[in-house]
Enzyme design. Sequence first.
Site, PDB file in Angstrom:
ATOM      1  N   SER A 144      41.828  39.624  41.820  1.00 31.67           N
ATOM      2  CA  SER A 144      42.484  40.784  40.929  1.00 31.67           C
ATOM      3  C   SER A 144      41.537  41.017  39.657  1.00 31.67           C
ATOM      4  O   SER A 144      41.438  42.297  39.294  1.00 31.67           O
ATOM      5  CB  SER A 144      43.713  40.208  40.283  1.00 31.67           C
ATOM      6  OG  SER A 144      44.734  39.679  41.116  1.00 31.67           O
ATOM      7  N   HIS A 153      45.753  38.817  48.599  1.00 34.00           N
ATOM      8  CA  HIS A 153      47.244  38.104  48.723  1.00 34.00           C
ATOM      9  C   HIS A 153      48.014  38.579  49.783  1.00 34.00           C
ATOM     10  O   HIS A 153      48.715  37.693  50.429  1.00 34.00           O
ATOM     11  CB  HIS A 153      47.743  38.598  47.426  1.00 34.00           C
ATOM     12  CG  HIS A 153      47.200  38.061  46.164  1.00 34.00           C
ATOM     13  ND1 HIS A 153      47.173  39.215  44.817  1.00 34.00           N
ATOM     14  CD2 HIS A 153      46.888  37.039  45.551  1.00 34.00           C
ATOM     15  CE1 HIS A 153      46.639  38.788  44.108  1.00 34.00           C
ATOM     16  NE2 HIS A 153      46.610  37.153  44.394  1.00 34.00           N
ATOM     17  N   ARG A 158      39.218  30.595  48.207  1.00 32.97           N
ATOM     18  CA  ARG A 158      38.299  31.625  48.434  1.00 32.97           C
ATOM     19  C   ARG A 158      37.013  30.987  48.415  1.00 32.97           C
ATOM     20  O   ARG A 158      36.104  30.474  49.276  1.00 32.97           O
ATOM     21  CB  ARG A 158      38.230  32.662  47.527  1.00 32.97           C
ATOM     22  CG  ARG A 158      39.377  33.803  47.950  1.00 32.97           C
ATOM     23  CD  ARG A 158      39.478  34.439  46.568  1.00 32.97           C
ATOM     24  NE  ARG A 158      39.948  34.120  45.530  1.00 32.97           N
ATOM     25  CZ  ARG A 158      40.490  34.434  44.515  1.00 32.97           C
ATOM     26  NH1 ARG A 158      40.582  35.698  44.231  1.00 32.97           N
ATOM     27  NH2 ARG A 158      40.935  33.589  43.530  1.00 32.97           N
ATOM     28  N   LYS A 187      47.546  33.513  29.897  1.00 35.18           N
ATOM     29  CA  LYS A 187      46.907  34.708  30.176  1.00 35.18           C
ATOM     30  C   LYS A 187      47.347  35.779  30.002  1.00 35.18           C
ATOM     31  O   LYS A 187      48.343  36.140  29.843  1.00 35.18           O
ATOM     32  CB  LYS A 187      46.818  34.553  31.904  1.00 35.18           C
ATOM     33  CG  LYS A 187      45.944  33.820  32.542  1.00 35.18           C
ATOM     34  CD  LYS A 187      45.985  34.218  34.162  1.00 35.18           C
ATOM     35  CE  LYS A 187      45.193  33.212  34.862  1.00 35.18           C
ATOM     36  NZ  LYS A 187      45.237  33.537  36.269  1.00 35.18           N
TER      37      LYS A 187
END
Length: 174
Positions: free
Chosen positions: A141, A30, A103, A54
């Site tokens: 994460s 990040h 990514r 979430k």
Amino acid sequence: MVKSKKQVRDIFCSKLVIYPGSFDPLTDGHINIIRRGLAIFDKVVVSVAHNISKRTLFSVRERVEMIKEVFKNESKVEVDTFEGLLINYCRQRGIRVILRGLRTVSDFEFEFQMALANKQMEPDIETFFMMTESSYSHISSTILREIIQLGGSGKGMVPASVEKRMRKKLGGVK
Ligand code: ADP
């Protein structure tokens, strides 16, 4: 709807970009996107989402604190939070560019859908994508939470201040 050169220039000349995300927690991946964003835009507003869907490790307040800690000497980074639709938050703040990182192919599929949905709801807001740098391409994460929980080191993947907080929360033998 195709935009004229002037319209596109106006959007990017706003020089303000929002980098939204869960940041649960902030990783070096990040940070790389934020720093590269700063080279293009005058100010990056890092905005932590109140994700209703979430279950997060850190509260919104904790996630904000961690980001602020890392960027405490960087006046061009603002840390904020948002709830509900991202485009409504962008409209309220007069922000017309959303920054996101890419990514993997799975990131692409998700980001593609989100960007198109946002575009349909608000054609004046553009999503600006930055490809991850190879040294950060494997960092997420989720992976980090697992590494720390299992007692591994987060060096080179997460700031030391964040790793400390993760260890406190997750335990992790080390
Ligand atoms: P979200 O739940 O909104 O996907 P994340 O905190 O997981 O929030 O990610 C925020 C943004 O940062 C996303 O665009 C994601 O693809 C990007 N990102 C996360 N990790 C990396 C990384 N290692 N390299 C580049 N971009 C990343």
